[in-house]
Design a protein around this motif. Sequence first.
Motif, PDB file in Angstrom:
ATOM      1  N   PRO A  42       0.834  -1.207   0.000  1.00 58.28           N
ATOM      2  CA  PRO A  42       0.000   0.000   0.000  1.00 58.28           C
ATOM      3  C   PRO A  42       0.868   1.257   0.000  1.00 58.28           C
ATOM      4  CG  PRO A  42      -0.168  -1.187   2.105  1.00 58.28           C
ATOM      5  CD  PRO A  42       0.752  -1.982   1.243  1.00 58.28           C
ATOM      6  N   LEU A  43       0.356   2.325  -0.645  1.00 64.29           N
ATOM      7  CA  LEU A  43       1.070   3.609  -0.625  1.00 64.29           C
ATOM      8  C   LEU A  43       1.297   4.069   0.807  1.00 64.29           C
ATOM      9  CD1 LEU A  43      -0.791   5.947  -3.148  1.00 64.29           C
ATOM     10  CD2 LEU A  43       1.586   5.171  -3.264  1.00 64.29           C
ATOM     11  N   ALA A  44       0.221   4.076   1.585  1.00 65.01           N
ATOM     12  CA  ALA A  44       0.304   4.544   2.978  1.00 65.01           C
ATOM     13  C   ALA A  44      -0.911   4.053   3.745  1.00 65.01           C
ATOM     14  CB  ALA A  44       0.320   6.073   3.003  1.00 65.01           C
ATOM     15  N   THR A  45      -0.677   3.683   4.997  1.00 66.52           N
ATOM     16  CA  THR A  45      -1.807   3.320   5.858  1.00 66.52           C
ATOM     17  C   THR A  45      -1.674   4.079   7.171  1.00 66.52           C
ATOM     18  OG1 THR A  45      -1.782   1.107   4.900  1.00 66.52           O
ATOM     19  CG2 THR A  45      -3.122   1.416   6.871  1.00 66.52           C
ATOM     20  N   LEU A  46      -2.681   4.884   7.444  1.00 65.76           N
ATOM     21  CA  LEU A  46      -2.679   5.679   8.673  1.00 65.76           C
ATOM     22  C   LEU A  46      -3.380   4.881   9.774  1.00 65.76           C
ATOM     23  CD1 LEU A  46      -2.478   8.657   9.966  1.00 65.76           C
ATOM     24  CD2 LEU A  46      -4.857   8.845   9.281  1.00 65.76           C
ATOM     25  N   THR A  47      -2.744   4.838  10.942  1.00 67.02           N
ATOM     26  CA  THR A  47      -3.408   4.273  12.127  1.00 67.02           C
ATOM     27  C   THR A  47      -3.554   5.413  13.117  1.00 67.02           C
ATOM     28  OG1 THR A  47      -2.329   2.146  11.790  1.00 67.02           O
ATOM     29  CG2 THR A  47      -3.253   2.548  13.975  1.00 67.02           C
ATOM     30  N   ALA A  48      -4.758   5.636  13.616  1.00 71.19           N
ATOM     31  CA  ALA A  48      -4.967   6.769  14.523  1.00 71.19           C
ATOM     32  C   ALA A  48      -5.775   6.341  15.723  1.00 71.19           C
ATOM     33  CB  ALA A  48      -5.704   7.878  13.777  1.00 71.19           C
ATOM     34  N   PHE A  98      -8.358   3.373  10.974  1.00 70.78           N
ATOM     35  CA  PHE A  98      -7.356   3.196   9.909  1.00 70.78           C
ATOM     36  C   PHE A  98      -7.843   3.869   8.631  1.00 70.78           C
ATOM     37  CE2 PHE A  98      -7.615  -0.675  12.492  1.00 70.78           C
ATOM     38  CZ  PHE A  98      -6.323  -0.736  13.008  1.00 70.78           C
ATOM     39  N   ARG A  99      -6.917   4.316   7.813  1.00 72.58           N
ATOM     40  CA  ARG A  99      -7.249   4.733   6.447  1.00 72.58           C
ATOM     41  C   ARG A  99      -6.071   4.335   5.569  1.00 72.58           C
ATOM     42  NH1 ARG A  99     -11.703   5.462   3.296  1.00 72.58           N
ATOM     43  NH2 ARG A  99     -10.901   6.180   1.311  1.00 72.58           N
ATOM     44  N   CYS A 100      -6.375   3.549   4.555  1.00 72.16           N
ATOM     45  CA  CYS A 100      -5.321   3.064   3.656  1.00 72.16           C
ATOM     46  C   CYS A 100      -5.527   3.644   2.269  1.00 72.16           C
ATOM     47  CB  CYS A 100      -5.354   1.536   3.587  1.00 72.16           C
ATOM     48  SG  CYS A 100      -4.230   0.858   2.349  1.00 72.16           S
ATOM     49  N   ARG A 101      -4.473   4.227   1.706  1.00 73.88           N
ATOM     50  CA  ARG A 101      -4.467   4.621   0.287  1.00 73.88           C
ATOM     51  C   ARG A 101      -3.576   3.586  -0.385  1.00 73.88           C
ATOM     52  NH1 ARG A 101      -2.200   9.523  -1.152  1.00 73.88           N
ATOM     53  NH2 ARG A 101      -3.646   9.502  -2.895  1.00 73.88           N
ATOM     54  N   LYS A 150      -9.381   2.539   1.468  1.00 72.19           N
ATOM     55  CA  LYS A 150     -10.407   2.020   2.386  1.00 72.19           C
ATOM     56  C   LYS A 150     -10.103   2.521   3.788  1.00 72.19           C
ATOM     57  CE  LYS A 150     -14.058  -0.661   2.178  1.00 72.19           C
ATOM     58  NZ  LYS A 150     -14.956  -0.879   1.027  1.00 72.19           N
ATOM     59  N   GLY A 151     -11.143   2.552   4.610  1.00 71.26           N
ATOM     60  CA  GLY A 151     -10.943   2.959   5.994  1.00 71.26           C
ATOM     61  C   GLY A 151     -11.792   2.121   6.916  1.00 71.26           C
ATOM     62  N   ARG A 194     -16.864  12.254  13.681  1.00 72.92           N
ATOM     63  CA  ARG A 194     -16.129  13.521  13.552  1.00 72.92           C
ATOM     64  C   ARG A 194     -14.664  13.332  13.972  1.00 72.92           C
ATOM     65  NH1 ARG A 194     -19.229  17.908  12.452  1.00 72.92           N
ATOM     66  NH2 ARG A 194     -21.491  17.616  12.592  1.00 72.92           N
ATOM     67  N   SER A 195     -14.458  12.527  15.012  1.00 77.04           N
ATOM     68  CA  SER A 195     -13.094  12.279  15.485  1.00 77.04           C
ATOM     69  C   SER A 195     -12.290  11.555  14.388  1.00 77.04           C
ATOM     70  CB  SER A 195     -13.161  11.429  16.759  1.00 77.04           C
ATOM     71  OG  SER A 195     -11.898  11.239  17.314  1.00 77.04           O
ATOM     72  N   TYR A 196     -12.957  10.611  13.732  1.00 85.33           N
ATOM     73  CA  TYR A 196     -12.283   9.871  12.638  1.00 85.33           C
ATOM     74  C   TYR A 196     -11.901  10.844  11.519  1.00 85.33           C
ATOM     75  CZ  TYR A 196     -11.480   6.551   8.869  1.00 85.33           C
ATOM     76  OH  TYR A 196     -10.911   5.851   7.814  1.00 85.33           O
ATOM     77  N   MET A 197     -12.836  11.710  11.141  1.00 87.51           N
ATOM     78  CA  MET A 197     -12.519  12.649  10.055  1.00 87.51           C
ATOM     79  C   MET A 197     -11.394  13.598  10.465  1.00 87.51           C
ATOM     80  SD  MET A 197     -12.572  13.809   7.112  1.00 87.51           S
ATOM     81  CE  MET A 197     -13.846  13.085   6.088  1.00 87.51           C
ATOM     82  N   ARG A 198     -11.374  14.031  11.727  1.00 85.40           N
ATOM     83  CA  ARG A 198     -10.272  14.908  12.156  1.00 85.40           C
ATOM     84  C   ARG A 198      -8.932  14.189  11.985  1.00 85.40           C
ATOM     85  NH1 ARG A 198     -13.962  16.422  16.067  1.00 85.40           N
ATOM     86  NH2 ARG A 198     -13.108  15.048  17.672  1.00 85.40           N
ATOM     87  N   ALA A 199      -8.948  12.873  12.264  1.00 87.70           N
ATOM     88  CA  ALA A 199      -7.688  12.113  12.187  1.00 87.70           C
ATOM     89  C   ALA A 199      -7.202  11.949  10.748  1.00 87.70           C
ATOM     90  CB  ALA A 199      -7.876  10.740  12.835  1.00 87.70           C
ATOM     91  N   ILE A 200      -8.142  11.858   9.781  1.00 87.67           N
ATOM     92  CA  ILE A 200      -7.710  11.570   8.399  1.00 87.67           C
ATOM     93  C   ILE A 200      -7.751  12.811   7.500  1.00 87.67           C
ATOM     94  CG2 ILE A 200      -8.449   9.146   8.570  1.00 87.67           C
ATOM     95  CD1 ILE A 200     -10.829   9.893   6.676  1.00 87.67           C
TER      96      ILE A 200
END
Length: 429
Positions: A34-40, A57-60, A105-106, A125-131
């Motif tokens: 994957p290009l990048a996977t964010l864990t928050a 999580f959000r993966c690009r 995907k997230g 809202r917390s999820y959107m702030r993180a991504i």
Amino acid sequence: MADTNVFEDAVARVQRIGTSAGIRAETLAALRHPLATLTASLPVRMDDGSTRYFVGFRCRYNDVLGPTKGGIRYHPGVTIEEVQALALWMTVKCAVVGLPYGGGKGGVTVDPKQLSRLELERLSRSYMRAIADSVGPDIDIPAPDVYTNARIMGWMLNEYETIRREKTPGVITGKPVGLGGSLGRDEATGRGAFIVIQEFAKRRGLEPGKTRVAVQGFGNAGYHVARLLQRAGYPIVAVSDSQGAIYSENGFDIDSLYQHKQESRALSGVYCSGSVCELVDHERITNAELLELDVELLVPAALEGVIDANNADKIRAPCIAEVANGPITGDVDEALADAGKVVLPDVLTNAGGVTVSYFEWVQNRQGYPLTLDDVRQRLSDRLVAAFDDVWRIHESEEVSMRAAAYRVALRRIGAAIESQGTQEYFAGG
Ligand code: NAD
């Protein structure tokens, strides 16, 4: 799929199909990572005043064909591996349909049914702030998936626009129509699956009245495909949800089942409190038994990995339409084919959702909404064309429908990657 890693399984399938199709090593290497996977961690103020921390999580996965696109799942079983597998499948799916998108995907590891409406809003809202730093209409565009819906997309859009201080409806799709959502997005995944099944039925001469159907999962995707199939004359003899399944030899009236479910939703708020099992007095079976029913068409429309090495040899349906993402594990692809089963693959069968999400994004960018008839017609045109592309490869190259769909996608992705230069090109210079 208890002991297999869903992400490794998804990567292995791409590599296996790609290698046998002669896809270049450079393309296959690009699709291994994957290009990048964010864990928050997502702090949420609970109604009792405490703060709980959820993991999101959000993966690009890959963006060679365009901004990454993919839904957000709320489920207790969400893991980083699952999100990455789903993002890889989105990469393949967008390419199968020819959309100008990569895959993403997230997800949040949570049982959303345990949250109050306000807690659910704060979590979203917390999820959107993180991504927020890594999404955008030209970067990464989320949408709904399991246990998320239009209202949740609306909260996330509002949070994003509050952060950015500008109207950006194209950052998220599957939102309420009043906030720039598209007509026909709610039914799009089920309608797309119905179109694919109808195309297949035409080629195979299947008669609706003689094609009994079992549908696992009675959510957004499962309900709409069941409704449209029933309307076209297919008897829907079994349906299920997370609590269990019901069976009726003569078939169910899908609209009245749905009506009951909606009434229970009115009681519980965001999610249905009741199960299909409590709605009508019919034979109760388990979700596992539903998969093994003697029917002509099996439609898994819930979660991944439900048909694996433990039960593949017990599946009696000659045709399986994958409306869920990844319901069949890669290790049984061959066994099912050897047993003469036809699998209509997820990357084609459930692509109606992302296709209408694409229309939504185009409408947002143009500021010009389409009518419902227009959306339905364009969806049908796109999916019939995608089905034709896949069917042609299936017949001419004598491979399964899944392998054919992956071949279509990997050739498109490969052409884009290779247009930037191959090993031969650079070594030759
Ligand atoms: P949803 O939240 O609307 O519905 C999920 C359904 O699955 C519910 O009826 C739930 O009770 C049921 N379920 C949950 N666990 C189950 C289990 N263990 N056994 C049987 N049923 C179970 O979700 P959805 O959007 O309909 O998504 C279903 C599948 O379709 C997922 O694999 C999703 O990734 C895929 N999908 C959805 C879309 C979309 O636009 N919503 C698009 C493409 C693919």
